[in-house]
Motif scaffolding. Sequence first.
Motif, PDB file in Angstrom:
ATOM      1  N   TRP A 192       0.823  -1.212   0.000  1.00  0.00           N
ATOM      2  CA  TRP A 192       0.000   0.000   0.000  1.00  0.00           C
ATOM      3  C   TRP A 192       0.857   1.261   0.000  1.00  0.00           C
ATOM      4  O   TRP A 192       0.521   2.240  -0.675  1.00  0.00           O
ATOM      5  CB  TRP A 192      -0.943   0.004   1.200  1.00  0.00           C
ATOM      6  CG  TRP A 192      -2.201  -0.759   0.951  1.00  0.00           C
ATOM      7  CD1 TRP A 192      -2.603  -1.926   1.546  1.00  0.00           C
ATOM      8  CD2 TRP A 192      -3.240  -0.414   0.024  1.00  0.00           C
ATOM      9  NE1 TRP A 192      -3.816  -2.327   1.046  1.00  0.00           N
ATOM     10  CE2 TRP A 192      -4.241  -1.423   0.115  1.00  0.00           C
ATOM     11  CE3 TRP A 192      -3.427   0.634  -0.864  1.00  0.00           C
ATOM     12  CZ2 TRP A 192      -5.400  -1.403  -0.658  1.00  0.00           C
ATOM     13  CZ3 TRP A 192      -4.577   0.668  -1.639  1.00  0.00           C
ATOM     14  CH2 TRP A 192      -5.537  -0.338  -1.533  1.00  0.00           C
ATOM     15  N   LYS A 193       1.941   1.258   0.738  1.00  0.00           N
ATOM     16  CA  LYS A 193       2.811   2.436   0.766  1.00  0.00           C
ATOM     17  C   LYS A 193       3.359   2.742  -0.625  1.00  0.00           C
ATOM     18  O   LYS A 193       3.408   3.901  -1.044  1.00  0.00           O
ATOM     19  CB  LYS A 193       3.950   2.222   1.766  1.00  0.00           C
ATOM     20  CG  LYS A 193       3.523   2.350   3.222  1.00  0.00           C
ATOM     21  CD  LYS A 193       4.593   1.870   4.177  1.00  0.00           C
ATOM     22  CE  LYS A 193       5.806   2.746   4.169  1.00  0.00           C
ATOM     23  NZ  LYS A 193       6.784   2.363   5.222  1.00  0.00           N
ATOM     24  N   ILE A 196       0.309   3.924  -2.876  1.00  0.00           N
ATOM     25  CA  ILE A 196      -0.136   5.265  -2.484  1.00  0.00           C
ATOM     26  C   ILE A 196       0.868   6.312  -2.954  1.00  0.00           C
ATOM     27  O   ILE A 196       0.506   7.350  -3.525  1.00  0.00           O
ATOM     28  CB  ILE A 196      -0.347   5.337  -0.963  1.00  0.00           C
ATOM     29  CG1 ILE A 196      -1.591   4.526  -0.569  1.00  0.00           C
ATOM     30  CG2 ILE A 196      -0.498   6.797  -0.502  1.00  0.00           C
ATOM     31  CD1 ILE A 196      -1.724   4.306   0.925  1.00  0.00           C
ATOM     32  N   THR A 197       2.153   6.032  -2.729  1.00  0.00           N
ATOM     33  CA  THR A 197       3.194   6.967  -3.165  1.00  0.00           C
ATOM     34  C   THR A 197       3.159   7.169  -4.675  1.00  0.00           C
ATOM     35  O   THR A 197       3.213   8.308  -5.169  1.00  0.00           O
ATOM     36  CB  THR A 197       4.579   6.453  -2.737  1.00  0.00           C
ATOM     37  OG1 THR A 197       4.633   6.340  -1.310  1.00  0.00           O
ATOM     38  CG2 THR A 197       5.680   7.386  -3.212  1.00  0.00           C
ATOM     39  N   HIS A 199       0.664   6.687  -6.897  1.00  0.00           N
ATOM     40  CA  HIS A 199      -0.528   7.371  -7.396  1.00  0.00           C
ATOM     41  C   HIS A 199      -0.561   8.835  -6.977  1.00  0.00           C
ATOM     42  O   HIS A 199      -1.003   9.694  -7.751  1.00  0.00           O
ATOM     43  CB  HIS A 199      -1.788   6.636  -6.922  1.00  0.00           C
ATOM     44  CG  HIS A 199      -2.088   5.408  -7.716  1.00  0.00           C
ATOM     45  ND1 HIS A 199      -2.962   5.401  -8.776  1.00  0.00           N
ATOM     46  CD2 HIS A 199      -1.608   4.146  -7.604  1.00  0.00           C
ATOM     47  CE1 HIS A 199      -3.015   4.180  -9.289  1.00  0.00           C
ATOM     48  NE2 HIS A 199      -2.204   3.400  -8.595  1.00  0.00           N
ATOM     49  N   PRO A 246      -5.836   6.301  -3.178  1.00  0.00           N
ATOM     50  CA  PRO A 246      -4.737   7.053  -2.569  1.00  0.00           C
ATOM     51  C   PRO A 246      -5.062   8.529  -2.367  1.00  0.00           C
ATOM     52  O   PRO A 246      -4.583   9.141  -1.395  1.00  0.00           O
ATOM     53  CB  PRO A 246      -3.590   6.873  -3.574  1.00  0.00           C
ATOM     54  CG  PRO A 246      -3.887   5.573  -4.239  1.00  0.00           C
ATOM     55  CD  PRO A 246      -5.377   5.565  -4.380  1.00  0.00           C
TER      56      PRO A 246
END
Length: 264
Positions: A192-193, A196-197, A199, A246
């Motif tokens: 996820w990190k 998210i970063t 996007h 995100p």
Amino acid sequence: MSNRELSLFIFEGTRTEGKLVEKLEANFLGKNSVIKCVFDAEVYQLYRLLKKEDVYSLDLVNILKERSYKNAEILKEYTRDSFAYIYLFFDYDAHSTLADDEKIVEMLSFFNNETENGMLYISYPMVEAIRHYKDMESFRVLTVKCKWRNCLYIDDCEDKDTCINELHYKTFVQNDSCLQLSNINAYTRIVWKELITAHLCKMNDLVTDAFELPSNLQSQIVIFNKQLEKHINHKCPRVAVLSALPIFVLDYYGCERLKQELER
């Protein structure tokens, strides 16, 4: 968003969106007081319904109850006043027979506040955008065709037949992303990190031309207008692949706190 305040999440589809949010909660957001329901139709059908209703008395909770028995069961103890926040997650779906960019502008202008009418988040071109990722370098420039038969220039296109017969985006993504992203249940905090970063850097690049984590929040209408300017309103309409989730996380945490979360 306070844990003591109840939120309503409204998803376009019945499976993928809810599963993604469930994993996002488990690995990144933590558990909050959230009720989840499915509209089970495209954003353009929500638009058509909105046009039939008196917008000043629009009650999304009652609309959801009327759409399905499952929603009615989930929401039986709730009214619109039960929810401090309402979030809607839909796809751009520009290939839909009902698709119209002016409708998207209207919807984003109407659903622009989670404490009032609700906050609408759009994924480009669809919710599967979250997994359409290999690495940061390729993702930065990743765009896909978005209109197919709805393209204004289709009759003059030299690649008309090829374009019309291209694989549906959901199928195409399976062959154009990291294999490990095919199983949503396997998404860890580390996964996820990275997503998210990626996007959020791409969203920031779309809006400000800087491929880095944003220093400011950006509204959904600003993001859509940039999609129109840079990718959609061209002879071969495309969109920058971008997931709404995100961006929701960014709005949830704020820029500085999110950077701290990503560094943990």
